[in-house]
Design an enzyme around this catalytic site. Structure first.
Site, PDB file in Angstrom:
ATOM      1  CB  SER A 431       4.917  -7.997  -2.957  1.00 14.45           C
ATOM      2  OG  SER A 431       3.712  -8.015  -3.676  1.00 14.45           O
ATOM      3  CG  HIS A 459       9.063  -6.914  -1.852  1.00 13.17           C
ATOM      4  ND1 HIS A 459       9.018  -6.730  -0.489  1.00 13.17           N
ATOM      5  CD2 HIS A 459       7.834  -6.620  -2.314  1.00 13.17           C
ATOM      6  CE1 HIS A 459       7.799  -6.362  -0.139  1.00 13.17           C
ATOM      7  NE2 HIS A 459       7.063  -6.277  -1.232  1.00 13.17           N
ATOM      8  CE  LYS A 489       7.260  -2.777   0.431  1.00  7.41           C
ATOM      9  NZ  LYS A 489       6.563  -2.793  -0.827  1.00  7.41           N
TER      10      LYS A 489
HETATM   11  C1  LIG Z   1       5.368  -2.097  -1.182  1.00 10.36           C
HETATM   12  C2  LIG Z   1       5.283  -2.146  -2.647  1.00 10.36           C
HETATM   13  C3  LIG Z   1       4.907  -1.017  -3.366  1.00 10.36           C
HETATM   14  C4  LIG Z   1       4.427   0.238  -2.726  1.00 10.36           C
HETATM   15  O1  LIG Z   1       5.456   0.943  -2.151  1.00 10.36           O
HETATM   16  P1  LIG Z   1       5.086   1.995  -1.003  1.00 10.36           P
HETATM   17  O2  LIG Z   1       6.293   2.838  -0.926  1.00 10.36           O
HETATM   18  O3  LIG Z   1       4.858   1.190   0.225  1.00 10.36           O
HETATM   19  O4  LIG Z   1       3.889   2.728  -1.439  1.00 10.36           O
HETATM   20  C5  LIG Z   1       4.946  -1.098  -4.742  1.00 10.36           C
HETATM   21  N1  LIG Z   1       5.280  -2.229  -5.360  1.00 10.36           N
HETATM   22  C6  LIG Z   1       5.624  -3.347  -4.690  1.00 10.36           C
HETATM   23  C7  LIG Z   1       6.000  -4.578  -5.434  1.00 10.36           C
HETATM   24  C8  LIG Z   1       5.621  -3.339  -3.307  1.00 10.36           C
HETATM   25  O5  LIG Z   1       5.902  -4.447  -2.649  1.00 10.36           O
END
Ligand SMILES: *Cc1c(COP(=O)(O)O)cnc(C)c1O
Length: 639
Positions: A431, A459, A489
């Site tokens: 990330s 991602h 996302k």
């Molecule tokens: C954003 C993210 C999460 C968390 O997801 P949310 O739905 O925002 O809680 C988990 N793992 C990775 C790799 C992320 O980038």
């Protein structure tokens, strides 16, 4: 007494060249062996550490040369905070007639590195101790009754302090003493003088603070200094009538001050965080602080967070289902939208089944803590997302961290641990670095050693692969045993999910505490994600556009001499220094570009960066302009 043979016994313990503990006694010969044992015991079992060397020095003394002193009278100041205690000390000095208490106290930190005390002239602020580094050591003193109390094994900090303070207060020319212990567990210090007596003051520091020191205030002619130092170092003194002071209850530092201190530290390190408030929905361009800005920091990769079709559907769902789900998924919180989205996710990812969680964070925490326990070993990439790290911790499994992206290291560590049960977990796209997990070889390793494979594709979804299915599509590889994703996302909503075999999903429904003990997502978020997923699948051009934007943007930056590359939508620009990253981010904001500075604890200390997150909605013109502005802002060596 004088017909007996008397000895002085001194103990000193050290490790690594550092002083650990010390003590001294004066006592008649018959009590010597037992006292020696007590002191050795104290040296060996000292809370500050195991000594490498203990020196016992035993010298015969002449009892008639011992001066008997009455202990200073004791009083006490308890302040609500460290800052308040120091203010109280300053006031006390003023009351005692010292003309410049703040100047005296300003010298105190200079005593921290010294083994002994500083002798400060209160008129000239000259230092009189012969060795500024070592300081002056007061020796040749004891409590009068210590020889009777041979059974007293432990250390009584108060008794030792008052013995020393009483002797010091009687040294010619000494008009006061300020002392803070360097014992991290002891936050009480004192001011002492013949006039004022011994004033215990707490707390003069926070628990855990190892800084302490001792300052003698001298008033007199320079000729008298020698007799003062001689008294401190050589005069034998026994102190009698020491009051019994109960050892203080564990100090209670002000609970809010600790928080305030942490915040101040964060501020000065450039690590203080705030929550910026946006003035429009996430998109390629947004409004922020009244300005239109290019958004280069949002994870809304395919610009689906504000899609008209999604919006329309959500309005209808709101009319039918309202706003809250009203219960956990296992009770009353499951709507047809939940079931429907789970089916779509499983179908999309070509897995048997899927399960929604309220966030991606909760999905990782829930899966890891349900699947693994103390009998498991989890092999985790060093740069995995914080939610994976937290899940590992919560599971109580043995955690083995392997070097980021280093599959040789992973395999070496699996061989070394040789666990009978375990799991390997990795981000699919990392990330903060935007690089990819080499999925096929990684899966082979998991398979070879019979370990669960778990990939967090937060991602990668909507970003990797021809149709945006994520890591498995990109690598044309089978899915891992456990695929974690987020709705927050690419899918422009909120929530998390897990895809895998029905056995896995069934197990999680029954065991994942973050699934069981939390109210279900509302139908609006679920329907929004469902619609976004439908759009994503129906319009794969969005994914291609995003991928094209990444190539274009990286090329623009490379042409400007900035070494970047990325196969995902995340393009990190490494700066290192936290404050530099923050200042670049601020300058870019002034140039109309929203680009986050990513700092510790999100990335390691000294690995601060600007993290570009690209969007399918960015136009080539926007990207060219942004790349130029970034190139202009970065410091020269990077350019
Ligand atoms: C954003 C993210 C999460 C968390 O997801 P949310 O739905 O925002 O809680 C988990 N793992 C990775 C790799 C992320 O980038």
């Amino acid at each position: 007494m004088s017909h007996e043979t008397w000895y002085q016994i001194k103990m000193r313990a050290q490790a690594g060249g550092k002083h650990l503990s010390g003590a001294e006694r004066m006592l008649p010969q018959p009590l010597l062996p037992q006292q020696a044992e007590t002191l050795v015991h104290r040296a060996i079992f000292h809370p500050r550490g195991v000594p490498e060397q203990v020196v016992l020095k035993i010298e015969k003394i002449e009892p008639e040369k011992i001066e008997i002193l009455d202990a200073l009278p004791v009083s006490e100041i308890r302040a609500a905070s460290v800052a308040e205690a120091w203010r109280a000390l300053e006031n006390l000095l003023r009351e005692e007639g010292f003309l410049a208490p703040e100047k005296i106290l300003a010298h105190f930190p200079e005593t921290y590195p010294m083994r002994g005390a500083m002798v400060l002239d209160i008129e000239t602020f000259q230092r009189w101790e012969p060795d500024f580094q070592r300081g002056i050591r007061v020796t040749g003193m004891d409590a009068l009754d210590s020889c009777q109390k041979t059974a007293e094994n432990g250390k009584n900090s108060f008794r030792e302090a008052i013995v020393l303070a009483t002797k010091t207060a009687h040294a010619p020319g000494i008009v006061g003493e300020i002392c803070v212990s360097d014992d991290p567990g002891y936050v009480t210090g004192y001011f002492a003088s013949r006039r004022r007596g011994y004033v215990r003051i707490s707390p003069l520091k926070e628990v855990g603070d190892e800084q302490g020191g001792r300052l003698f205030l001298y008033h007199g002619s320079s000729e008298k200094v020698a007799s003062c130092l001689d008294y401190l170092e050589h005069q034998l003194v026994q102190v009698r009538n020491i009051p019994n002071l109960p050892t203080p209850a564990l100090p209670r530092p002000d609970r809010w001050e600790r928080l305030q201190n942490t915040l101040e530290t964060l501020h000065s390190a450039g690590l203080y965080r705030q929550v910026p408030e946006m003035e429009s929905a996430p998109a390629g361009e947004v409004r922020f602080r009244g300005q239109p800005l290019v958004m280069l920091a949002s994870n809304n990769y395919l610009n689906l967070a504000h899609h008209p079709d999604v919006e329309k559907l959500v309005q209808n769902v709101a009319a039918e289902w309202g706003t809250g789900s009203g219960g956990s998924r296992l009770t009353t919180g499951t709507s047809p939208w939940h079931t429907r989205l789970e089916a779509s996710l499983a179908e999309w990812q070509k897995t048997e089944s899927a399960l929604l969680f309220n966030t991606g964070y909760m999905a990782n925490v829930g899966v890891l803590s349900a699947l693994c326990g103390p009998d498991d070993t989890i092999f985790s990439d060093a740069l995995n997302h914080a939610s994976i790290i937290d899940g590992c911790r919560l599971s109580k499994a043995k955690i083995v961290v392997y070097r980021h992206g280093d599959l040789d290291d992973l395999e070496r560590k699996i061989r070394q641990e040789n666990p009978s049960r375990g799991l390997v977990v990795s981000d699919g796209v990392f990330s903060m670095d935007g690089d990819l997990l080499p999925l096929p070889r990684w899966l082979k390793i998991c398979e070879k050693y019979g370990l669960f494979s778990m990939v967090d594709d937060a991602h990668a979804l909507g970003v990797l692969g021809e149709t945006g299915r994520g890591s498995a599509e990109h690598w044309q590889s089978p899915q891992p045993d456990i695929l974690v994703g987020t709705l927050s996302k690419t899918l422009g909503s909120e929530g998390g999910f897990v895809c895998g075999k029905e056995t896995l999903i069934d197990f999680l429904r029954n065991r994942a505490r973050s699934f069981i003990f939390s109210t279900a997502l509302n139908a609006l978020s679920v329907a929004a994600a469902w619609k976004s997923l439908e759009i994503l699948q129906a319009e794969p051009w969005r994914v291609r556009k995003l991928q094209e934007n990444v190539r274009f943007f990286c090329r623009e930056l490379q042409n400007a001499g900035i070494p970047v590359q990325s196969q995902s939508a995340i393009v990190p620009i490494l700066l290192g220094d936290e404050r530099l990253a923050v200042s670049c981010s601020q300058q870019l904001l002034e140039k109309g570009i929203y680009l986050s500075a990513i700092r510790y604890p999100t990335v390691a200390h000294g690995k601060a960066r600007l993290r570009v997150a690209l969007n399918a909605a960015h136009t080539p013109e926007t990207l060219r302009h942004s790349a130029a502005a970034i190139a202009q802002t970065l410091p020269v060596p990077l350019r």
